[in-house]
Design a protein around this motif. Structure first.
Motif, PDB file in Angstrom:
ATOM      1  N   LYS A   1      -2.228  -9.450 -11.338  1.00 49.75           N
ATOM      2  CA  LYS A   1      -1.938  -8.107 -10.294  1.00 49.75           C
ATOM      3  C   LYS A   1      -3.118  -7.562  -9.981  1.00 49.75           C
ATOM      4  O   LYS A   1      -3.521  -7.193 -11.285  1.00 49.75           O
ATOM      5  N   TYR A   2      -3.328  -7.536  -8.777  1.00 52.85           N
ATOM      6  CA  TYR A   2      -4.521  -6.617  -8.795  1.00 52.85           C
ATOM      7  C   TYR A   2      -4.150  -5.309  -7.973  1.00 52.85           C
ATOM      8  O   TYR A   2      -3.133  -5.365  -6.711  1.00 52.85           O
ATOM      9  N   MET A   3      -4.766  -4.453  -8.588  1.00 48.37           N
ATOM     10  CA  MET A   3      -5.279  -3.044  -7.919  1.00 48.37           C
ATOM     11  C   MET A   3      -5.311  -2.371  -7.518  1.00 48.37           C
ATOM     12  O   MET A   3      -6.910  -2.659  -8.469  1.00 48.37           O
TER      13      MET A   3
ATOM     14  N   SER B   1      -2.072   4.176  -3.322  1.00 46.71           N
ATOM     15  CA  SER B   1      -2.914   2.350  -4.190  1.00 46.71           C
ATOM     16  C   SER B   1      -2.318   1.718  -3.393  1.00 46.71           C
ATOM     17  O   SER B   1      -1.381   1.507  -2.341  1.00 46.71           O
ATOM     18  N   GLU B   2      -2.900   0.530  -3.398  1.00 45.77           N
ATOM     19  CA  GLU B   2      -2.880  -0.825  -2.949  1.00 45.77           C
ATOM     20  C   GLU B   2      -2.688  -1.675  -4.321  1.00 45.77           C
ATOM     21  O   GLU B   2      -3.295  -1.888  -5.508  1.00 45.77           O
ATOM     22  N   ALA B   3      -2.063  -3.230  -3.602  1.00 49.18           N
ATOM     23  CA  ALA B   3      -1.600  -4.212  -4.357  1.00 49.18           C
ATOM     24  C   ALA B   3      -1.710  -5.400  -4.076  1.00 49.18           C
ATOM     25  O   ALA B   3      -0.561  -5.399  -3.168  1.00 49.18           O
TER      26      ALA B   3
ATOM     27  N   GLU C   1     -10.283  -0.322  -9.643  1.00 49.77           N
ATOM     28  CA  GLU C   1      -9.670  -1.576  -9.556  1.00 49.77           C
ATOM     29  C   GLU C   1      -9.202  -2.039 -10.809  1.00 49.77           C
ATOM     30  O   GLU C   1     -10.205  -1.512 -11.572  1.00 49.77           O
TER      31      GLU C   1
ATOM     32  N   TRP D   1      -7.128   2.257  -6.156  1.00 49.88           N
ATOM     33  CA  TRP D   1      -6.475   3.034  -6.572  1.00 49.88           C
ATOM     34  C   TRP D   1      -8.072   3.196  -5.371  1.00 49.88           C
ATOM     35  O   TRP D   1      -8.475   4.297  -6.318  1.00 49.88           O
TER      36      TRP D   1
ATOM     37  N   GLU E   1       1.093  -1.121  -0.134  1.00 51.48           N
ATOM     38  CA  GLU E   1       0.016   0.035   0.119  1.00 51.48           C
ATOM     39  C   GLU E   1       1.341   1.091   0.086  1.00 51.48           C
ATOM     40  O   GLU E   1       1.692   1.375   0.845  1.00 51.48           O
TER      41      GLU E   1
ATOM     42  N   VAL F   1       0.300  -9.074  -5.637  1.00 50.91           N
ATOM     43  CA  VAL F   1       1.242  -8.722  -6.688  1.00 50.91           C
ATOM     44  C   VAL F   1       1.512 -10.292  -6.191  1.00 50.91           C
ATOM     45  O   VAL F   1       1.623 -10.955  -5.484  1.00 50.91           O
TER      46      VAL F   1
ATOM     47  N   GLU G   1       1.360  -4.997 -18.651  1.00 49.95           N
ATOM     48  CA  GLU G   1       0.080  -4.640 -17.926  1.00 49.95           C
ATOM     49  C   GLU G   1      -1.141  -3.101 -19.153  1.00 49.95           C
ATOM     50  O   GLU G   1      -1.105  -2.199 -18.457  1.00 49.95           O
TER      51      GLU G   1
END
Length: 96
Positions: free
Chosen positions: A63-65, A54-56, A73, A67, A41, A58, A84
């Motif tokens: 990869k899931y992100m 941001s958070e992710a 998302e 914002w 994060e 991985v 990406e």
């Protein structure tokens, strides 16, 4: 701690992380002991239009992100799309 390890310096007791030299040396140790995914994060700094929070989650393959400032998302297949370029968040093929 990787830079400290390369310099032969022990990291301080309050430092987090571990030396990743085992993953790139010519004779690596057992890489299976390394985690297969990580969460990060990044908080908001100054203004969200410059560096938004941001958070992710991985992994090597996905990869899931998230914002949070924009409530957006994103989801990427890193094997098929390492740059990406294609956001799969709304793809029915990747929903489980």
């Amino acid at each position: 701690t990787t830079i400290l390890g390369a310099a032969g310096v022990e990291p301080g007791s309050r430092m987090q992380g571990r030396d990743i030299a085992d993953l790139y040396l010519k004779e690596p140790t057992d890489a299976s002991k390394w985690r297969k995914q990580f969460f990060y994060e990044h908080p908001l700094h100054l203004r969200k239009d410059i560096i938004p929070a941001s958070e992710a989650l991985v992994r090597k393959d996905y990869k899931y992100m998230f914002w949070p400032d924009y409530n957006v998302e994103q989801f990427f297949d890193l094997k098929a799309d390492p740059q990406e370029l294609t956001d799969l968040i709304n793809s029915t093929d990747h929903q489980e």
